[in-house]
Design a protein around this motif. Structure first.
Motif, short mmCIF file in Angstrom:
data_model
loop_
_atom_site.label_atom_id
_atom_site.label_comp_id
_atom_site.label_asym_id
_atom_site.label_seq_id
_atom_site.Cartn_x
_atom_site.Cartn_y
_atom_site.Cartn_z
N SER A 169 -4.32 -47.24 -24.39
CA SER A 169 -5.22 -48.23 -24.95
C SER A 169 -4.77 -48.55 -26.37
CB SER A 169 -6.65 -47.67 -24.98
OG SER A 169 -7.52 -48.54 -25.68
N ARG B 187 -6.01 -50.25 -29.85
CA ARG B 187 -7.25 -50.65 -30.49
C ARG B 187 -7.01 -51.03 -31.94
NH1 ARG B 187 -10.53 -45.60 -28.05
NH2 ARG B 187 -9.56 -44.60 -29.82
N GLN C 10 -10.77 -52.39 -28.53
CA GLN C 10 -9.56 -52.44 -27.70
C GLN C 10 -9.08 -53.88 -27.58
OE1 GLN C 10 -8.72 -50.11 -23.93
NE2 GLN C 10 -9.23 -52.10 -23.09
N MET D 122 -3.85 -52.96 -23.22
CA MET D 122 -3.53 -51.74 -22.48
C MET D 122 -2.08 -51.84 -22.02
SD MET D 122 -7.02 -51.63 -20.16
CE MET D 122 -6.43 -50.45 -18.98
N CYS E 193 -10.07 -55.60 -19.50
CA CYS E 193 -9.20 -56.65 -20.04
C CYS E 193 -9.51 -57.96 -19.32
CB CYS E 193 -7.72 -56.30 -19.82
SG CYS E 193 -7.19 -54.88 -20.76
#
Length: 184
Positions: free
Chosen positions: A113, A115, A119, A122, A156
């Motif tokens: 992840s 951030r 976030q 990915m 996402c």
């Protein structure tokens, strides 16, 4: 533990009346072995939002960076049998770290992840033949290499598929940077 995770843990208890440890105990009684099983249980049986269900699932399975004793080991496990994708991860990591000092890499069991305040992406060695980048660009249409993501349960909004290091180009880095900027 980072401040965002601690805030979520504090809000979990405020919103549900039970502490993280109590929820972990409830989940463990169900003997779930998979992250998705825990998510489904908490969302359907206890009306959890995805974020809180994800937090409890990761903490129960000890699959988040905060629970792991060695985050490098989580990354190593992700690429076992998919070693051909490690150069993609390394190149992307270098590019993304250049966005700013506030980028946080948080390895999980099957992905990393990325951030900022929240976030924004990915990095996922999805299969032996496909590498995925999940991006949070809510409200943005699919365009060029950017596809809408309908599989990550809201983690996402978009994804980009790669097959080798040569797929990393200015368009790809531009999309990741756009997601990074939106997370600030």
């Amino acid at each position: 533990m980072d401040q965002a995770a601690q805030t979520m843990i504090d809000n979990l208890e405020k919103n549900t009346g039970k502490s993280l440890e109590e929820w972990i105990g409830i989940v463990k009684k169900e003997n779930f072995k998979k992250h998705g099983e825990i998510l489904k249980f908490l969302k359907t049986e206890h009306n959890f939002t995805h974020g809180f269900a994800n937090l409890v699932a990761h903490k129960t399975l000890k699959s988040d960076a905060g629970s792991a004793t060695d985050t490098d080991e989580l990354v190593t496990k992700q690429y076992k049998g998919k070693e051909q994708f490690l150069p993609i991860y390394e190149k992307l990591s270098t590019e993304i770290k250049g966005f700013g000092p506030d980028v946080e890499f948080a390895p999980k069991n099957s992905y990393v992840s990325l951030r900022r305040k929240k976030q924004f992406a990915m990095l996922i060695p999805a299969t032996k033949t496909r590498y995925e980048i999940g991006l949070n660009l809510k409200g943005h249409p699919a365009e060029g290499i950017l596809q809408l993501d309908t599989k990550t349960n809201g983690m996402c909004s978009h994804k980009i598929h790669l097959s080798n290091e040569s797929d990393i180009n200015s368009e790809l880095i531009g999309w990741i940077k756009k997601a990074y900027e939106a997370a600030g």
